[in-house]
Write a protein that holds these residues in place. Structure first.
Motif, PDB file in Angstrom:
ATOM      1  N   ARG A  12      16.668   6.006  11.528  1.00 46.45           N
ATOM      2  CA  ARG A  12      16.079   5.386  12.706  1.00 46.45           C
ATOM      3  C   ARG A  12      16.897   5.754  13.929  1.00 46.45           C
ATOM      4  N   SER A  51      16.157  -1.209  20.700  1.00 46.01           N
ATOM      5  CA  SER A  51      15.424  -2.324  20.106  1.00 46.01           C
ATOM      6  C   SER A  51      14.042  -1.899  19.627  1.00 46.01           C
ATOM      7  N   ASN A  52      13.478  -0.846  20.221  1.00 45.70           N
ATOM      8  CA  ASN A  52      12.190  -0.302  19.782  1.00 45.70           C
ATOM      9  C   ASN A  52      12.410   1.050  19.115  1.00 45.70           C
ATOM     10  N   SER A  53      13.288   1.068  18.123  1.00 52.14           N
ATOM     11  CA  SER A  53      13.703   2.319  17.497  1.00 52.14           C
ATOM     12  C   SER A  53      12.576   2.946  16.688  1.00 52.14           C
ATOM     13  N   ASP A  54      12.606   4.280  16.626  1.00 54.34           N
ATOM     14  CA  ASP A  54      11.645   5.028  15.822  1.00 54.34           C
ATOM     15  C   ASP A  54      12.188   5.214  14.410  1.00 54.34           C
ATOM     16  N   PHE A  55      11.283   5.285  13.451  1.00 54.82           N
ATOM     17  CA  PHE A  55      11.616   5.442  12.033  1.00 54.82           C
ATOM     18  C   PHE A  55      11.081   6.790  11.551  1.00 54.82           C
ATOM     19  N   GLY A 102       7.040   2.210  13.758  1.00 49.85           N
ATOM     20  CA  GLY A 102       8.155   1.853  14.614  1.00 49.85           C
ATOM     21  C   GLY A 102       8.805   0.544  14.215  1.00 49.85           C
ATOM     22  N   ASN A 103      10.108   0.439  14.491  1.00 50.15           N
ATOM     23  CA  ASN A 103      10.895  -0.770  14.227  1.00 50.15           C
ATOM     24  C   ASN A 103      11.059  -1.080  12.739  1.00 50.15           C
ATOM     25  N   SER A 144      14.784  -1.364  12.309  1.00 49.98           N
ATOM     26  CA  SER A 144      15.528  -1.953  13.416  1.00 49.98           C
ATOM     27  C   SER A 144      16.494  -3.020  12.922  1.00 49.98           C
ATOM     28  N   GLY A 145      17.711  -2.995  13.435  1.00 50.75           N
ATOM     29  CA  GLY A 145      18.704  -3.994  13.071  1.00 50.75           C
ATOM     30  C   GLY A 145      19.560  -3.621  11.886  1.00 50.75           C
TER      31      GLY A 145
END
Length: 211
Positions: free
Chosen positions: A133, A137-141, A155-156, A159-160
């Protein structure tokens, strides 16, 4: 047995079987400030932050004492964030992009689709799939079965998360959230666990140990 541990740029090692006596050491052949220590497929990897006017460097060892510098073909990295192994490949996660190797000594740069996506802040492998990723906060996968051609997923999805692990069947990711997957592509949130995912965060000063 030779045990190695790394925290905050300091390397230490123990040669006794109980690993109770430790000493600071400098990896022979390496240079720069130690950043990562990883034990992968029988080889110990050490990455260093760049010295003034030089690029970050990657070193590896088969005995935990003597390190050889790996070569990275193509555009230089501004940083090396992680190294993983899976599916017969070693992958360096840097900025920007990734590099792959079959022997851990000679790496070739590889980009998913184009070289404008930046870099992964998380890179992992499980059940025949590489996944990662991007930052934010709006990360791409992204996911791939060969680490060369990558597909953009939902997307997301990751995330985290700051780390993943697998037992060969199930892949678990931890960070400010907790996710689980059986194929590396479809992930579900962990709604109940004895482990609080908040124990691991992007700001954690993780201790990295290798044997």
């Amino acid at each position: 047995a030779l045990h190695n541990v790394f925290q905050g740029g300091v390397l230490a090692r123990s040669t006794d079987s109980s690993a109770t006596t430790w000493e600071d050491f400098t990896a022979s052949g390496s240079s720069g400030h130690a950043r990562l220590l990883r034990s992968l497929n029988g080889r110990l990897f050490l990455t260093t932050t760049s010295l003034i006017g030089s690029d970050p460097q990657v070193f590896s060892s088969t005995n935990g004492a003597d390190f050889a510098k790996s070569t990275i073909e193509g555009t230089s990295f501004s940083q090396v964030q992680d190294i993983i192994h899976g599916g017969g490949l070693y992958l360096i996660n840097g900025a920007p992009g990734i590099a792959t190797s079959t022997d851990g000594l000679n790496f070739t740069r590889s980009f998913p689709m184009n070289n404008t996506w930046g870099s992964f802040t998380l890179l992992g492998y499980g059940n025949g799939i590489y996944f990662g990723r991007t930052a934010g906060s709006n990360s791409d996968f992204y996911y791939s079965d060969d680490a060369v051609e990558w597909t953009k997923g939902q997307g997301n999805t990751l995330s985290g998360l700051v780390t993943t692990a697998t037992n060969g069947t199930t892949i678990v990711g931890l960070g400010s959230d907790a996710r689980v997957s059986t194929d590396g592509i479809n992930w579900a949130s962990v709604v109940s666990s004895d482990i609080d995912p908040g124990l691991i965060s992007a700001s954690s000063n993780l201790i990295q140990a290798s044997y």
